[in-house]
Design a protein around this motif. Structure first.
Motif: not given
Length: 838
Positions: A441-459
């Motif tokens: 919501s705070e990013a939206l106030k800067l007109n920045v939309q979010s692409m949200v990743t649910l799961y981000y595994p690494t090795h």
């Protein structure tokens, strides 16, 4: 074709060895001169380039010191330097002979081929190490080069070290000095093997031909240089597929070109060694160095061109190296709704707001005892205000970084294990969810939309809740159902603010974790695919109608290029890599609902040969329909291009099932983590996706490189410019429907490759300004024109303002209504008073 004729390449007649003792005997000098005279008389009218002796260093050391070469003597070191002394005088005598009697009318030139290694200091800033390198070069190359190309005498280092070193008289120095019309130079494996004969002095041998050419230029007053011998070798079992030799040749010739172009080294020719496979001295037939393969066992000894011959032919035809980009740089822009983003990995949530002064009801006294601390006053409670997003200090830091980058989209990942610590809905960490909602919501106030990743595994961090990890992780199908519940929770709690979702980041890289066997790898991948499909179906059925978002998964999508373009097996291996790496997940989702036929067929082929026991899972008909079409766009992470070799392997591992190996092209610009900068690979993979999976929307969800510099990341600037240019070509020329580009990544972690635009302590790098320019120009415009917001965009911005400022607008409306009411009452009372007065 001009002949370059060598008078002596280690083939001393046996009679001269037996009668005189070979080059140990000074009388060989006159005999060699007589032989040279005969050659000049017989062939001189057709020869314009003469070489007296090939690599006298190896003649002296290996012929009369180690005994590796003919005549095979294991002499004292005094003998070695005595032989070298005679070789130098023999060369000088022949040069003067030609200069005086033949050159005036034959118009030829003459030199001696000097071979050398190159050596670099262990510590670049250590003067002692640098001095040792200089001494090493003087003891090998300088031994012969300084008398001939220098002042006519041996290097001072040699004279000081070896008291037995033969001495030249003043007349001999003047006679020897300048006896070469050009500097003929040999650089290759003969100068490195065996290493114990080289004076390394504890420093590092190097294959950097450019550096040794620069050393020759500096030491010997910029002579004209002919590379008289250069090449590499392969093992004797290698036939025509000498891929390593191709890349060694490419590296060497590339270094020569750099020395000419950037260092003004006067190199006028290059000679590849050698034309045919043959007897390789102490290595006999155990290695091959020819451009043409010779079958020594056949009756006719056929000569078959190797891939290095074809490659060398191409270099000669092009007179160097031409860029692989098929089209020149474009001056154009992306569409006005193009998304410019920045990618971050898992965003660690603040579990407690970091500004307690607004929500802590206790009263404190400061520094009561002079200790500089706060002391709580017991029994006193104050009024507080409700918790707000601004309580999270880290959010403000992120907003500051986003504002500096001027992006339109922010991609980050949630932490599944923090939101659902038990792996199910029995315990939901609402504070963590509130934190993520505040970020969005705070990013939206800067007109920045979010692409949200649910799961981000690494090795290194699998990112699963503890109970799910203990139950087998992705080897257990129940994890897919747990992921479905987790995804539904996130859609419900955050979906009104999020329009772009990534379910799983790079599931095709989890082979690094589930690598006990290929069956484990394929089983985990199968469950990941089902989990993604379940999450997409949940969104499609329950949330899409009113949230109107899009969902996909992000696949690691590096391009694969055949390491050896002259062999079909390498081309097939490159295609196989793409199918095993990308098609493994993309085919079921974007195409057939099943794994690529290439995967099934190749694994079946290896099973029949007994080279693997892998079993690729099967989808039922219902599962195929369930998985197929479960993505609203194609999301790819692309970092480099891999050069692929076909190499049969035995064993039940995912890596072995593909029968491929990677080759590092050392001529490519590369990062510290050895990521090759190959911009045209980006365009090729985008075209391949369109060709393979149809005309679908594509988001480049991660693209970047590690740059070691903290204050001048030129490599990142170069990478960004070149790769975005290739994206523009794919968009503009190839009509690939690219909707957005996300640079990787916002902040770097400590002790990791430096991918970030900001350091771990949020210090910005110069590449931010370059990325700002790309974004503000929306590409590479021919003029300064940029996109102006459309009426719809203005309307959307107004709607966004309304949705974000509801409390303020409500307050203003109330205030305005109260003011109107107050004015009405005042007006009414004034009229009433006037009536009474009348």
């Amino acid at each position: 074709i001009d002949p370059v004729v060598t008078l002596y390449h280690w083939d001393l007649p046996l009679m001269l060895q037996e009668k005189y003792g070979g080059w140990r005997n000074e009388s060989i000098i006159d005999i060699f001169n007589d032989y040279a005279t005969f050659c000049f008389q017989t062939f001189g009218d057709r020869v314009k380039y003469w070489i007296t002796i090939h690599n006298p260093y190896l003649v002296a050391w290996h012929g009369y010191g180690t005994g590796i070469h003919a005549p095979g003597e294991r002499g004292k070191i005094t003998t070695v330097y005595s032989v070298g002394h005679n070789l130098i005088k023999a060369h000088a005598k022949v040069w003067h002979n030609y200069k005086e009697h033949f050159q005036p009318y034959q118009k030829g030139m003459m030199s001696i081929v000097l071979g050398s290694h190159w050596i670099e200091p262990n510590k670049l800033e250590d003067e002692l190490d640098i001095s040792k390198c200089q001494k090493s070069m003087e003891r090998v190359l300088g031994w012969f080069a300084k008398p001939i190309h220098g002042d006519g005498d041996y290097p001072e280092e040699l004279k000081n070290e070896f008291s037995f070193l033969p001495r030249f008289t003043e007349d001999e120095k003047n006679y020897i000095k300048g006896t070469a019309d050009f500097f003929a130079f040999s650089f290759g494996p003969n100068n490195f093997k065996p290493p114990n004969t080289l004076q390394k002095m504890g420093q590092n041998l190097s294959l950097n031909l450019r550096e040794v050419l620069n050393w020759i230029k500096l030491e010997y007053n910029s002579p004209r240089i002919l590379i008289a011998e250069n090449g590499w070798f392969t093992d004797n079992h290698v036939k025509t597929d000498d891929t390593t030799a191709i890349y060694m040749m490419k590296n060497f010739i590339n270094k020569v070109l750099q020395a000419i172009k950037y260092d003004d080294v006067d190199v006028f020719g290059y000679t590849a060694w050698s034309l045919l496979d043959g007897f390789e001295w102490q290595h006999a037939y155990n290695i091959r160095r020819g451009l043409f393969y010779v079958d020594f066992k056949s009756e006719k000894k056929e000569r078959i061109p190797k891939s290095s011959a074809l490659y060398y032919k191409q270099i000669i035809q092009e007179n160097g190296f031409f860029p692989r980009e098929s089209t020149p740089s474009l001056q154009a822009q992306f569409s006005c709704d193009f998304s410019w983003g920045i990618t971050e990995s898992v965003l660690k949530a603040e579990l407690v707001a970091s500004s307690p002064q607004f929500c802590d009801s206790s009263l404190y006294l400061w520094n009561v005892t002079g200790d500089g601390l706060l002391h709580k006053v017991e029994g006193v409670k104050l009024k507080t205000r409700p918790a707000q997003c601004t309580d999270f200090v880290s959010i403000k830091k992120q907003l500051d970084l986003l504002e500096k980058l001027k992006v339109t989209h922010y991609r980050f990942a949630l932490d599944w294990s923090l939101i659902l610590p038990n792996g199910d809905l029995s315990v939901v960490n609402r504070q963590v969810l509130r934190y993520y909602r505040c970020v969005i919501s705070e990013a939206l106030k800067l007109n920045v939309q979010s692409m949200v990743t649910l799961y981000y595994p690494t090795h290194t961090y699998l990112g699963l809740p503890g109970p799910l990890l203990q139950a087998g992780g992705w080897l257990n199908q129940s994890t897919a159902y747990a992921f479905q519940d987790y995804a539904a929770l996130c859609f419900r709690e955050l979906g009104d603010l999020v329009k772009l979702w990534i379910t799983i980041n790079e599931p095709n890289q989890l082979s690094n974790v589930y690598n006990r066997s290929s069956n484990d790898t394929y089983r985990a991948a199968h469950n990941l695919l089902i989990a993604h499909a379940m999450a997409w179906r949940v969104y499609d059925e329950q949330f899409r109608s009113f949230q109107d978002g899009k969902v996909s998964l992000s696949l690691h999508s590096d391009w694969a290029e055949p390491a050896n373009p002259y062999f079909e097996s390498h081309s097939k291996a490159a295609d196989r890599f793409l199918q095993f790496e990308i098609g493994w997940f993309a085919n079921p989702i974007f195409k057939t609902g099943d794994y690529p036929a290439t995967m099934r067929e190749y694994i079946g082929f290896k099973n029949r040969k007994g080279l693997s026991y892998a079993l690729l899972p099967s989808f039922t008909s219902e599962e195929k329909q369930f998985v197929k079409g479960t993505a609203d766009f194609y999301a790819l992470n692309h970092f480099t291009t891999r050069f692929v070799i076909h190499e049969p392997q035995n064993g039940s591992q995912y890596e072995f099932d593909r029968d491929i190996q990677f080759l590092q092209d050392i001529t490519c610009l590369s990062s510290p983590s050895r990521l090759a900068v190959v911009p045209w690979g980006m365009r090729r993979v985008l075209r391949w996706i369109k060709k393979t999976y149809g005309d679908i929307d594509i988001y480049i969800t991660a693209n970047g490189i590690d740059d070691p510099s903290l204050d001048n990341d030129e490599l990142r600037n170069y990478y960004l410019g070149k790769y975005v240019q290739e994206v523009l070509k794919a968009y503009y020329i190839d009509k690939v429907k690219i909707k957005g580009y996300y640079a990787f990544k916002m902040t770097e972690e400590k002790s990791k490759p430096r991918f970030g635009f900001f350091t771990s302590d949020s210090k910005g790098k110069p590449s931010i300004k370059f990325y700002n320019t790309l974004i503000s120009n929306n590409g590479f415009p021919a003029n300064s024109s940029v996109c102006s917001p459309s009426n719809q965009e203005k309307q959307c911005s107004f709607c966004l303002f309304i949705s974000q400022k509801k409390p303020l607008i409500f307050f203003v409306c109330c205030l305005f209504s109260t003011l109107i009411l107050l004015l009405t009452i005042i007006f009414f009372h004034k009229r009433k008073r006037r009536k009474r007065y009348k």
